[in-house]
Every structure is written in structure tokens, then in C-alpha cells.
Design a protein around this motif. Structure first.
Motif, PDB file in Angstrom:
ATOM      1  N   SER B   4       0.841  -1.065   0.043  1.00 60.65           N
ATOM      2  CA  SER B   4      -0.006  -0.130  -0.087  1.00 60.65           C
ATOM      3  C   SER B   4       0.906   1.245   0.074  1.00 60.65           C
ATOM      4  CB  SER B   4      -1.094  -0.057   1.351  1.00 60.65           C
ATOM      5  OG  SER B   4      -0.110   0.212   2.469  1.00 60.65           O
ATOM      6  N   ILE B   5       0.461   2.405  -0.674  1.00 62.72           N
ATOM      7  CA  ILE B   5       1.108   3.698  -0.866  1.00 62.72           C
ATOM      8  C   ILE B   5       0.770   4.213   0.510  1.00 62.72           C
ATOM      9  CG2 ILE B   5       1.282   5.731  -1.978  1.00 62.72           C
ATOM     10  CD1 ILE B   5       0.745   4.073  -4.438  1.00 62.72           C
ATOM     11  N   LEU B   6       1.563   4.535   1.509  1.00 61.69           N
ATOM     12  CA  LEU B   6       1.210   5.392   2.681  1.00 61.69           C
ATOM     13  C   LEU B   6       1.239   6.815   2.401  1.00 61.69           C
ATOM     14  CD1 LEU B   6       1.018   4.315   5.526  1.00 61.69           C
ATOM     15  CD2 LEU B   6       3.444   4.583   5.832  1.00 61.69           C
ATOM     16  N   TYR B   7       1.899   7.356   1.606  1.00 64.23           N
ATOM     17  CA  TYR B   7       1.966   8.792   1.379  1.00 64.23           C
ATOM     18  C   TYR B   7       2.571   8.778  -0.193  1.00 64.23           C
ATOM     19  CZ  TYR B   7       2.230   9.155   6.437  1.00 64.23           C
ATOM     20  OH  TYR B   7       2.071   8.895   7.856  1.00 64.23           O
ATOM     21  N   THR B   8       1.634   9.920  -0.957  1.00 64.80           N
ATOM     22  CA  THR B   8       1.806  10.047  -2.383  1.00 64.80           C
ATOM     23  C   THR B   8       2.998  10.872  -2.551  1.00 64.80           C
ATOM     24  OG1 THR B   8       0.313  11.865  -2.036  1.00 64.80           O
ATOM     25  CG2 THR B   8      -0.784   9.781  -2.416  1.00 64.80           C
ATOM     26  N   PRO B   9       3.515  10.742  -3.853  1.00 63.52           N
ATOM     27  CA  PRO B   9       4.494  11.889  -4.235  1.00 63.52           C
ATOM     28  C   PRO B   9       4.231  13.445  -3.826  1.00 63.52           C
ATOM     29  CG  PRO B   9       3.833  10.403  -5.949  1.00 63.52           C
ATOM     30  CD  PRO B   9       2.924  10.337  -4.888  1.00 63.52           C
ATOM     31  N   GLN B  10       2.780  13.715  -3.952  1.00 67.88           N
ATOM     32  CA  GLN B  10       2.580  15.455  -3.291  1.00 67.88           C
ATOM     33  C   GLN B  10       2.676  15.305  -1.963  1.00 67.88           C
ATOM     34  OE1 GLN B  10       1.908  17.821  -5.576  1.00 67.88           O
ATOM     35  NE2 GLN B  10       2.317  18.856  -3.918  1.00 67.88           N
ATOM     36  N   ASP B 128       9.025   8.867  10.590  1.00 66.41           N
ATOM     37  CA  ASP B 128       8.989   8.200  11.986  1.00 66.41           C
ATOM     38  C   ASP B 128       7.900   7.235  12.271  1.00 66.41           C
ATOM     39  OD1 ASP B 128       8.964   7.308  14.565  1.00 66.41           O
ATOM     40  OD2 ASP B 128       8.985   9.409  15.601  1.00 66.41           O
ATOM     41  N   ARG B 129       8.143   5.999  12.025  1.00 69.22           N
ATOM     42  CA  ARG B 129       7.525   4.870  11.965  1.00 69.22           C
ATOM     43  C   ARG B 129       6.873   4.228  13.371  1.00 69.22           C
ATOM     44  NH1 ARG B 129       8.492  -0.986  10.091  1.00 69.22           N
ATOM     45  NH2 ARG B 129       7.206  -1.315  11.752  1.00 69.22           N
ATOM     46  N   GLY B 130       7.577   4.783  14.566  1.00 74.36           N
ATOM     47  CA  GLY B 130       7.318   4.283  15.782  1.00 74.36           C
ATOM     48  C   GLY B 130       8.256   2.811  15.974  1.00 74.36           C
ATOM     49  N   GLU B 154       9.161   2.193   3.648  1.00 78.00           N
ATOM     50  CA  GLU B 154      10.173   2.214   2.742  1.00 78.00           C
ATOM     51  C   GLU B 154       9.782   3.476   1.860  1.00 78.00           C
ATOM     52  OE1 GLU B 154      11.847  -0.793  -0.591  1.00 78.00           O
ATOM     53  OE2 GLU B 154      11.113  -1.993   1.578  1.00 78.00           O
ATOM     54  N   LEU B 155      10.854   4.185   1.451  1.00 81.62           N
ATOM     55  CA  LEU B 155      10.930   5.361   0.945  1.00 81.62           C
ATOM     56  C   LEU B 155      11.137   4.851  -0.717  1.00 81.62           C
ATOM     57  CD1 LEU B 155      10.840   8.420   0.075  1.00 81.62           C
ATOM     58  CD2 LEU B 155      13.418   8.363   0.787  1.00 81.62           C
ATOM     59  N   LEU B 162       7.838   8.178  -3.397  1.00 85.85           N
ATOM     60  CA  LEU B 162       6.568   7.872  -2.537  1.00 85.85           C
ATOM     61  C   LEU B 162       6.753   6.969  -1.343  1.00 85.85           C
ATOM     62  CD1 LEU B 162       5.456   4.882  -3.342  1.00 85.85           C
ATOM     63  CD2 LEU B 162       4.662   6.292  -5.224  1.00 85.85           C
ATOM     64  N   ILE B 163       5.921   6.856  -0.252  1.00 86.54           N
ATOM     65  CA  ILE B 163       6.259   6.066   0.779  1.00 86.54           C
ATOM     66  C   ILE B 163       5.509   4.755   0.764  1.00 86.54           C
ATOM     67  CG2 ILE B 163       6.439   5.800   3.281  1.00 86.54           C
ATOM     68  CD1 ILE B 163       7.425   9.115   3.117  1.00 86.54           C
ATOM     69  N   GLU B 164       5.637   3.709   0.866  1.00 89.70           N
ATOM     70  CA  GLU B 164       5.124   2.552   0.920  1.00 89.70           C
ATOM     71  C   GLU B 164       5.162   1.840   2.258  1.00 89.70           C
ATOM     72  OE1 GLU B 164       5.345   0.520  -3.823  1.00 89.70           O
ATOM     73  OE2 GLU B 164       6.300  -0.280  -2.024  1.00 89.70           O
ATOM     74  N   GLN B 165       3.889   1.070   2.705  1.00 89.47           N
ATOM     75  CA  GLN B 165       4.257   0.326   3.634  1.00 89.47           C
ATOM     76  C   GLN B 165       3.744  -1.393   3.106  1.00 89.47           C
ATOM     77  OE1 GLN B 165       2.248   1.395   7.511  1.00 89.47           O
ATOM     78  NE2 GLN B 165       0.935  -0.258   7.455  1.00 89.47           N
ATOM     79  N   ARG B 166       4.500  -2.275   3.584  1.00 89.14           N
ATOM     80  CA  ARG B 166       4.426  -3.459   3.011  1.00 89.14           C
ATOM     81  C   ARG B 166       4.434  -4.354   3.986  1.00 89.14           C
ATOM     82  NH1 ARG B 166       8.488  -3.868  -1.532  1.00 89.14           N
ATOM     83  NH2 ARG B 166       7.554  -2.107  -2.331  1.00 89.14           N
TER      84      ARG B 166
END
Lengths: 333, 169
Positions: B4-10, B128-130, B154-155, B162-166
Motif C-alpha cells: 500500500s502507498i502510505l504517502y503519495t508523491p505530493q 517516524d514509523r514508531g 520504505e521510501l 513515495l512511501i510504501e508500507q508493505r
């Protein structure tokens, strides 16, 4: 990349492994130049330097490499070891291995010493620091780092190596590395100092030093190892050797303006190399010494990394092996 | 297994701008941790220089300062650490992409101290992912997000950032 468990020689490494170690050495050069020359990488690791042959620079280089990475380093030389009292090589190796070092660095006059011991010491990484006229892998990795610093890559370059090729483990290891990394070796020596069938290594062979100079990117001088020369293959005199095979200013000029000078040390000034050449700006001899420490740091770090993981994943257990070793002892001795 | 995309490029772009704003000063000493941290430090450097800040850059590879040499992959890819300025007496910003256990940051601080004795070290991270295992906190961060322990954050820098969470098994 195939993991590197021991360092026996260039013959056992593939191109990828060689380049990995050289690049790793490159990343360690900087630690040796800092005011505080210490990194915690090998904290808690024990390294034993076991030297059956005399050596100042290689032993010092391994010792500094270990200490600058925070390992505990112990040096044993043949003159103080139990070998003097009649202990066999295998017993010395097993005794030291029983004290649980992570790495055993060995220099011995017999070819294949490390390979022989590796079968009996399953939990210790072995490093060949020179075995007879066989191989001296850390010297060649050092030279490759010096070549990388000078040229970026050794590929396509011409290295002219001069001297006692027949007795030189450095020459032999370079011939093996040249094939794997794509550089050309020219060997220059009187016939008495060349092994028979040297052409089979894929090198260019010269008996006339002057003919080999044009087009050389590096001239690599070997020490005249008087201790390895037997009477029947020696050259007539030191002076005559210097005339025919010594590197002087005139020869260096003939090699072209960008040709660099290398030497694994220790140098015999006035024999294989003239003083003004050894001290010239084109001499990379002291760079080689500096890079030697960085390369040995790389080798120690590479062998220690992941060691515990590997043991967990099924290195042979000590009990089994000591039985095997006992049988082998009975067979061998 | 879900990607999943956690944070979009924007969102990443906005976060980098916010971080650069927060770090504004006449002169800065910015040290990135290879490789993601170096990328983030480059991005922040660009923004700061555009607004007239003098940025001194360095990069660290902390592979051989970690406390887990025995358990990482046998032969990690290592880059050269480069700190082209004298760290003694400087106020240093340490920059990384993702802050998790804090062990990487501890190792980086150890390495900086081997170069000299800085006046201070502050930490800037993109995420910061805790999940901290050491008493380490980022003074400047782009995002704060408590990620589950079985996930990698991951960046991704191929193309638009973008930032992904996998989820990992």
C-alpha cells in the motif's frame, strides 16, 4: 554473490568477490586517515596471526587492520611457537582453534597450508597471508585497490612485472587475477627465473626489459628473494641483475609519462629498483602499503560478517569433526 | 500480502518542503545516512540552498558501526563514508529516510564521534514509523505514523518519490 568463508587465494575467488573485497577496502581507507582510527565492527572477535615465515609488513598490516576494527589480535611467530618443540602443523592449528578464534591468519612456506587446515577447523575462518610460492591474495587485492585509485579500473591496462617470477607468489596471484579482471600481464625475467610453461597463464613473456616497457601502464618490480634462490638458478651478480632488470630513471622514461611504479616490498634499492625511481612521484609503493591495511580490514570484516548466522544454519558440529580429525590424524601422521 | 502507498508523491514533496523550512539557518551541516538518508539530505539541501542557506554535506555508511554484523547478510554493500568538513564544534543535522528502532541512528552517532566531537547532533527523518528500541527521537520529521511491527515502511525513489508500507511474513 557467493559468500566468502575463507581466503585461500585469488584462484578461489570469482570476479564479483574480488571486486566486492576491493570496493570494501576502498570504503575502509578513510578510517585509517581519521584522527581516531577505530571502528567497532569486529568488537568481540578474536584474530590470531600465525606466522611460520618472517614478515614485518604483512603481519603489522593484519594486526593494525584487526585492531582498528576493534578485534582482539594475537600474534604468534614460528620462533616462539610450539612448532619449534616438534608439534605438527595440524596440532598447532587444532590447538589454536580450540581457543575459539574467529579468524586464523596464516603465513607458511608450504603451498596449500590453509586449504589443508580448513578441513579440520570448521568454525574458524582462514586467511592465507602467503603460502610458499603459491599465492598471496591480500597483496593482490591491495594492488587492485591501488590500481582502482590510480585508474578507476584495471581492465584493459598493461602491468609489466619484473623479477623472480618463478619463486613469486605475488606474480602467480596477479596472473590469476589478470584473467578474471581483464588486464594484461607482461612478465619480464631471465629464463632462469621463469617457471616453465609460464605462457599457459595467458601472459606476454619478455627476457628483454627494455622491449617490454613501451605501452606499460604500470611497472611492478619484485624483490630479488635471495633466500629463495638456489645456487643453480641464481643470476651472475647483483650488479649485472640491476643492469639488465633493474628499474632506473631511463627505463621509467621509456615506459611513458603516465606509467606508475609498484613494488610489494621490502625493496632492495640499487638491485631491482633505483633510489630515484623508488622516491619519485610516479611511485605508488607507499600507497600500496596504506591500501594494504584497508584491504585486510575488508577481508577480516567480510569473513566475520554473518559468521554466527552460518553456524546456526548448519556448520558441522565440533564433536563430529573432532572424530573425523582424529581419524585423519591417524592417517596422516 | 498487501502493498500500500502510505504517502503519495505530493505528500512527500510537501513534507520535504516543511522539513527544509523548519531547518532554516544561515549555515547548516547536513549528514545523510546511506542510502535513503543521503537521498533525503540531497532533497533538503536543494530546497535550503534555493532559499540562500549555505549547506555543508556529508554522508555516512554505517554498515560497520551496527551492532548486528553477525546477523546481517554476509556481505553487505558498503559505500564510502564522506565527511568533508571537520565535525568538531559543529551543530550537525543527521538525516535519514525512515526512523524505526533507532539502532541505525545510534551507529551513525558513534561514527560521527570517531571523526571528532560535534557541539550537537539533531535528527531529521522523513518518516517516524514508531517502534523505537532506544531512547532516540527526531527533532524534525515529515510524517509520524505508527506502523505495525510486521510491516516494512520504505521510501521509494525510482521515479516520483513515495512511501510504501508493505507487510512482511
Amino acid at each position: 554473490m557467493r559468500p566468502i568463508k575463507h581466503l585461500f587465494g585469488i584462484a578461489d575467488l570469482d570476479r564479483e568477490q574480488i571486486e566486492y573485497l576491493v570496493n570494501l577496502g576502498d570504503s575502509f581507507i578513510d578510517i585509517n586517515r581519521r584522527p581516531l582510527k577505530k571502528a567497532p565492527t569486529l568488537r568481540g572477535k578474536t584474530i590470531i596471526n600465525l606466522f611460520f615465515e618472517n614478515s614485518t609488513r604483512t603481519r603489522t598490516s593484519f594486526e593494525l587492520a584487526g585492531k582498528r576494527l576493534s578485534a582482539d589480535v594475537i600474534n604468534i611467530s614460528a620462533s616462539t611457537s610450539a612448532t619449534k618443540k616438534g608439534e605438527t602443523l595440524l596440532d598447532t592449528g587444532q590447538t589454536l582453534a580450540a581457543m575459539q578464534p574467529h579468524v586464523l591468519v596464516i603465513r607458511h612456506s608450504l603451498a596449500g597450508t590453509c586449504e589443508f587446515l580448513a578441513d579440520y577447523l570448521p568454525n574458524t575462518a582462514l586467511v592465507n597471508a602467503g603460502d610458499g610460492a603459491h599465492e598471496h591474495p591480500t597483496q593482490i587485492l591491495t594492488d587492485l585497490l591501488t590500481m582502482k585509485q590510480a585508474w578507476g579500473t584495471p581492465a584493459g591496462k598493461v602491468i609489466t612485472i619484473v623479477g623472480d617470477i618463478a619463486h613469486s607468489r605475488v606474480a602467480r596471484s596477479h596472473l590469476l587475477a589478470a584473467k578474471k579482471l581483464g588486464y594484461t600481464m607482461r612478465v619480464v625475467a631471465p629464463k632462469t627465473l621463469l617457471p616453465s610453461q609460464i605462457e599457459r597463464y595467458g601472459c606476454e613473456v619478455f627476457h628483454d626489459f627494455d622491449a617490454a616497457l613501451p605501452g606499460s601502464d604500470a611497472v611492478y618490480m619484485l624483490r630479488v628473494q635471495t633466500e629463495r634462490l638456489t645456487d643453480n638458478c641464481a643470476f651472475p651478480s647483483v650488479r649485472e641483475y640491476h643492469e639488465a632488470y633493474g628499474l632506473n630513471g631511463k627505463r621509467l622514461r621509456a615506459a611513458g609519462p603516465d606509467c606508475i611504479v609498484m613494488h610489494p616490498g621490502p625493496m632492495n634499492r640499487g638491485v631491482e629498483i633505483a633510489t630515484d625511481v623508488a622516491d619519485s612521484a610516479r611511485s605508488h609503493i607507499l600507497d600500496q602499503v596504506e591500501h594494504g591495511v584497508a584491504i585486510r580490514m575488508a577481508v577480516l570484516a567480510a569473513l566475520c560478517g554473518g559468521q554466527e548466522e552460518e553456524k546456526k544454519m548448519g556448520g558441522s558440529s565440533r564433536k563430529q569433526l573432532s572424530e573425523e580429525a582424529m581419524q585423519a590424524q591417524g592417517r596422516l601422521i | 500480502m498487501t502493498d500500500s502507498i502510505l504517502y503519495t508523491p505530493q505528500a512527500v514533496e510537501d513534507a520535504l518542503n516543511r522539513m527544509a523550512d523548519a531547518m532554516q539557518a544561515p549555515e547548516l551541516f547536513l549528514v545523510g545516512i546511506h542510502s535513503g538518508g543521503a537521498d533525503v539530505a540531497d532533497a533538503i539541501q536543494q530546497r535550503l540552498e534555493a532559499s540562500g542557506t549555505r549547506v555543508n554535506r556529508g554522508n555516512l555508511d554505517i554498515s560497520f558501526y551496527r551492532d548486528d554484523l553477525d546477523t546481517i547478510a554476509p556481505h553487505p554493500l558498503v559505500r564510502r563514508s564522506e565527511l568533508p568538513f571537520d565535525v568538531a564544534g559543529k551543530d550537525i543535522w543527521l538525516v535519514d529516510d525512515v526512523l524505526y528502532s533507532g539502532r541505525t541512528i545510534r551507529a551513525a552517532m558513534d561514527e560521527i564521534f570517531d571523526y571528532g566531537r560535534p557541539a550537537s547532533i539533531r535528527l531529521a527523518v522523513l518518516v517516524d514509523r514508531g517502534g523505537r528500541q532506544l531512547p532516540i527521537a527526531a527533532e524534525c520529521f515529515g510524517f509520524s505514523h505508527e506502523a505495525p511491527a510486521d510491516c516494512n515502511v520504505e521510501l521509494v525513489t525510482d521515479g516520483e518519490w513515495l512511501i510504501e508500507q508493505r507487510q512482511v511474513k
